[in-house]
Design a protein around this motif. Structure first.
Motif, PDB file in Angstrom:
ATOM      1  N   ASP A 152      -5.432 -21.681  21.354  1.00 10.01           N
ATOM      2  CA  ASP A 152      -5.607 -22.557  20.203  1.00 10.01           C
ATOM      3  C   ASP A 152      -4.326 -22.542  19.376  1.00 10.01           C
ATOM      4  O   ASP A 152      -3.581 -21.566  19.386  1.00 10.01           O
ATOM      5  N   ILE A 153      -4.093 -23.601  18.639  1.00 10.31           N
ATOM      6  CA  ILE A 153      -2.908 -23.657  17.786  1.00 10.31           C
ATOM      7  C   ILE A 153      -3.020 -22.609  16.684  1.00 10.31           C
ATOM      8  O   ILE A 153      -4.013 -22.561  15.948  1.00 10.31           O
ATOM      9  N   THR A 154      -1.998 -21.765  16.572  1.00 11.02           N
ATOM     10  CA  THR A 154      -1.981 -20.681  15.588  1.00 11.02           C
ATOM     11  C   THR A 154      -0.602 -20.606  14.952  1.00 11.02           C
ATOM     12  O   THR A 154       0.412 -20.668  15.648  1.00 11.02           O
ATOM     13  N   LEU A 155      -0.569 -20.475  13.618  1.00  9.10           N
ATOM     14  CA  LEU A 155       0.688 -20.358  12.877  1.00  9.10           C
ATOM     15  C   LEU A 155       0.655 -19.084  12.048  1.00  9.10           C
ATOM     16  O   LEU A 155      -0.315 -18.847  11.311  1.00  9.10           O
ATOM     17  N   VAL A 156       1.686 -18.265  12.166  1.00  7.04           N
ATOM     18  CA  VAL A 156       1.771 -17.024  11.404  1.00  7.04           C
ATOM     19  C   VAL A 156       3.173 -16.864  10.826  1.00  7.04           C
ATOM     20  O   VAL A 156       4.060 -17.690  11.062  1.00  7.04           O
ATOM     21  N   THR A 157       3.362 -15.789  10.085  1.00 11.10           N
ATOM     22  CA  THR A 157       4.626 -15.528   9.381  1.00 11.10           C
ATOM     23  C   THR A 157       5.289 -14.253   9.886  1.00 11.10           C
ATOM     24  O   THR A 157       4.617 -13.246  10.117  1.00 11.10           O
ATOM     25  N   ALA A 158       6.599 -14.298  10.053  1.00  7.63           N
ATOM     26  CA  ALA A 158       7.398 -13.102  10.304  1.00  7.63           C
ATOM     27  C   ALA A 158       8.200 -12.841   9.035  1.00  7.63           C
ATOM     28  O   ALA A 158       9.032 -13.666   8.638  1.00  7.63           O
ATOM     29  N   ALA A 159       7.955 -11.701   8.397  1.00  4.90           N
ATOM     30  CA  ALA A 159       8.590 -11.397   7.111  1.00  4.90           C
ATOM     31  C   ALA A 159       9.458 -10.152   7.210  1.00  4.90           C
ATOM     32  O   ALA A 159       9.048  -9.139   7.787  1.00  4.90           O
ATOM     33  N   SER A 160      10.649 -10.248   6.645  1.00  2.00           N
ATOM     34  CA  SER A 160      11.560  -9.106   6.612  1.00  2.00           C
ATOM     35  C   SER A 160      12.549  -9.289   5.479  1.00  2.00           C
ATOM     36  O   SER A 160      12.888 -10.417   5.105  1.00  2.00           O
ATOM     37  N   ASP A 161      13.023  -8.170   4.938  1.00  2.32           N
ATOM     38  CA  ASP A 161      14.102  -8.225   3.955  1.00  2.32           C
ATOM     39  C   ASP A 161      15.369  -8.806   4.576  1.00  2.32           C
ATOM     40  O   ASP A 161      16.200  -9.384   3.877  1.00  2.32           O
ATOM     41  N   ASP A 162      15.503  -8.642   5.881  1.00  2.00           N
ATOM     42  CA  ASP A 162      16.646  -9.166   6.630  1.00  2.00           C
ATOM     43  C   ASP A 162      16.183 -10.400   7.395  1.00  2.00           C
ATOM     44  O   ASP A 162      15.450 -10.298   8.382  1.00  2.00           O
ATOM     45  N   LEU A 163      16.593 -11.572   6.942  1.00  2.00           N
ATOM     46  CA  LEU A 163      16.125 -12.823   7.543  1.00  2.00           C
ATOM     47  C   LEU A 163      16.484 -12.910   9.026  1.00  2.00           C
ATOM     48  O   LEU A 163      15.734 -13.492   9.825  1.00  2.00           O
ATOM     49  N   ALA A 164      17.604 -12.317   9.432  1.00  2.00           N
ATOM     50  CA  ALA A 164      18.002 -12.350  10.837  1.00  2.00           C
ATOM     51  C   ALA A 164      16.972 -11.654  11.714  1.00  2.00           C
ATOM     52  O   ALA A 164      16.675 -12.107  12.832  1.00  2.00           O
ATOM     53  N   ASN A 165      16.398 -10.564  11.223  1.00  2.00           N
ATOM     54  CA  ASN A 165      15.368  -9.857  11.988  1.00  2.00           C
ATOM     55  C   ASN A 165      14.087 -10.682  12.080  1.00  2.00           C
ATOM     56  O   ASN A 165      13.433 -10.719  13.134  1.00  2.00           O
ATOM     57  N   ALA A 166      13.718 -11.342  10.981  1.00  2.00           N
ATOM     58  CA  ALA A 166      12.540 -12.207  11.006  1.00  2.00           C
ATOM     59  C   ALA A 166      12.747 -13.358  11.990  1.00  2.00           C
ATOM     60  O   ALA A 166      11.830 -13.744  12.725  1.00  2.00           O
ATOM     61  N   THR A 167      13.950 -13.883  12.019  1.00  2.00           N
ATOM     62  CA  THR A 167      14.273 -14.982  12.934  1.00  2.00           C
ATOM     63  C   THR A 167      14.209 -14.528  14.382  1.00  2.00           C
ATOM     64  O   THR A 167      13.764 -15.275  15.269  1.00  2.00           O
ATOM     65  N   LEU A 168      14.626 -13.294  14.654  1.00  2.00           N
ATOM     66  CA  LEU A 168      14.540 -12.754  16.005  1.00  2.00           C
ATOM     67  C   LEU A 168      13.090 -12.679  16.458  1.00  2.00           C
ATOM     68  O   LEU A 168      12.747 -13.063  17.594  1.00  2.00           O
ATOM     69  N   VAL A 169      12.217 -12.198  15.588  1.00  2.00           N
ATOM     70  CA  VAL A 169      10.792 -12.130  15.923  1.00  2.00           C
ATOM     71  C   VAL A 169      10.226 -13.531  16.126  1.00  2.00           C
ATOM     72  O   VAL A 169       9.414 -13.770  17.026  1.00  2.00           O
TER      73      VAL A 169
END
Length: 340
Positions: A152-169
């Motif tokens: 099913d379509i699912t949207l979640v958030t990757a949160a980090s103080d370091d945006l590059a790490n969130a982007t990697l996830v």
């Protein structure tokens, strides 16, 4: 961009996230402390206690050996109950030191540590020194393992103080049905994820008592106001609470039979006591412990949270659900913009 990822925790959410990662082309080792569960996953490719009628890819490898799971891992994903997050992190740290690796640490659990009331990213940062990790990311949002399992379509958030790490996830997890947004408000994402479980217990109780949509909408709306007040007091961005890990997670948890917290509340509303509900559930009900944490944090910050207090009274003071609802409805009238 193929990565080796160790997933710690083979419950419903951990095993399905591992399955998503396999589908995305990554090499995944799934760690469990249950030999029986590992044998079932490796031999039958099922996880029957947690996910019914689902077959995992033969490429998914499960193990009871934590060192084996994390060896050469680029990412270590914690999906264990909040009450054992610190324990597992303590076990992991000397292994990472011995291996000499610095994986990215990600967690996808929702709750606060009982007693300390710390967010899980804080717990992980305390137990895993910076020389043994490249960063910490929180993966959270409106998601049920059962629905992700059927794509099913699912949207979640990757949160980090370091945006590059969130982007990697984001890059590692995102596909045609599982979409990730990045965020740098770790406090807001973790608090929204934890506190919505409390309101979900209340939503389930309303259903168990036979109340309709009006009551549920009122509970969710005023519950979100409480969650936001407490989160903001600890430094969260108010906008986070109208995002995926705020109102989004609240909606899905308060309206779905897949939610353990909703199911627990539903049984409480039907007259069962908490001990019976816990025994019959057979899985962790995160909102029970989180309710105590939120109640104590609200007292610490002198923040009024009447819905949370009512649910706390039912869970910890053996108060009648109907009486607590009556007390809420009989509170003095006030403006909707009041922070009370």
């Amino acid at each position: 961009m193929t990565k080796k990822i160790a997933v710690l925790g083979a419950g419903s959410w951990g095993s399905i996230l591992a399955s998503v990662l396999i589908e995305n082309g990554h090499q995944v080792a799934l760690y469990s402390n249950s030999p029986e569960q590992v044998a079932e996953l490796n031999n039958k490719h099922t996880n029957s206690h947690y996910i019914q009628d689902y077959t995992y890819s033969p490429k998914l490898y499960a193990t009871v050996d934590l060192k084996e799971a994390v060896t050469d891992a680029d990412v270590v994903l914690f999906v264990v109950p909040t009450n054992v997050t610190r324990i597992v992190a303590k076990q992991l740290t000397p292994i990472l030191a011995e291996l000499g690796t610095k994986p990215l640490i990600v967690h996808a659990s929702k709750g606060l540590e009982l007693g300390s009331h710390k967010r899980l990213s804080e717990v992980l940062a305390e137990e895993i020194p910076s020389e043994n990790r490249s960063g910490i990311v929180v993966l959270s949002g409106p998601s049920h393992a059962e629905e992700v399992a059927r794509q099913d379509i699912t949207l979640v958030t990757a949160a980090s103080d370091d945006l590059a790490n969130a982007t990697l996830v984001q890059d590692i997890f995102m596909n045609d049905y599982f979409r990730i947004y990045t965020n740098t408000d770790v406090v807001g994402v973790e608090m929204g994820a934890a506190f919505k479980n409390i309101i979900a217990i209340g939503a389930g109780a309303l259903h168990g008592l036979g109340y309709g949509d009006d009551a549920k909408a009122a509970l969710m709306t005023r519950g979100l106001a409480e969650i936001s007040r407490l989160g903001i007091a600890f430094g969260a961005d108010p906008l986070t609470f109208i995002g995926l890990s705020g109102v989004g997670d609240l909606i899905v948890t308060c309206t779905s039979v897949h939610s353990r917290n909703w199911r627990a509340g539903n049984q409480l509303g039907q007259g069962k006591d908490l001990a019976t509900v816990k025994e019959e559930m057979g899985m962790v009900i995160e909102g029970v412990n989180t309710c105590q944490a939120a109640y104590e944090l609200a007292a610490q910050k002198n923040i009024e949270m009447p819905i949370t207090e009512a649910i706390y009274n039912v869970l910890y003071r053996d108060q009648d659900v109907k009486n607590e609802i009556a007390k809420l409805m009989q509170r003095e009238g006030r403006s909707e913009s009041d922070n009370k």
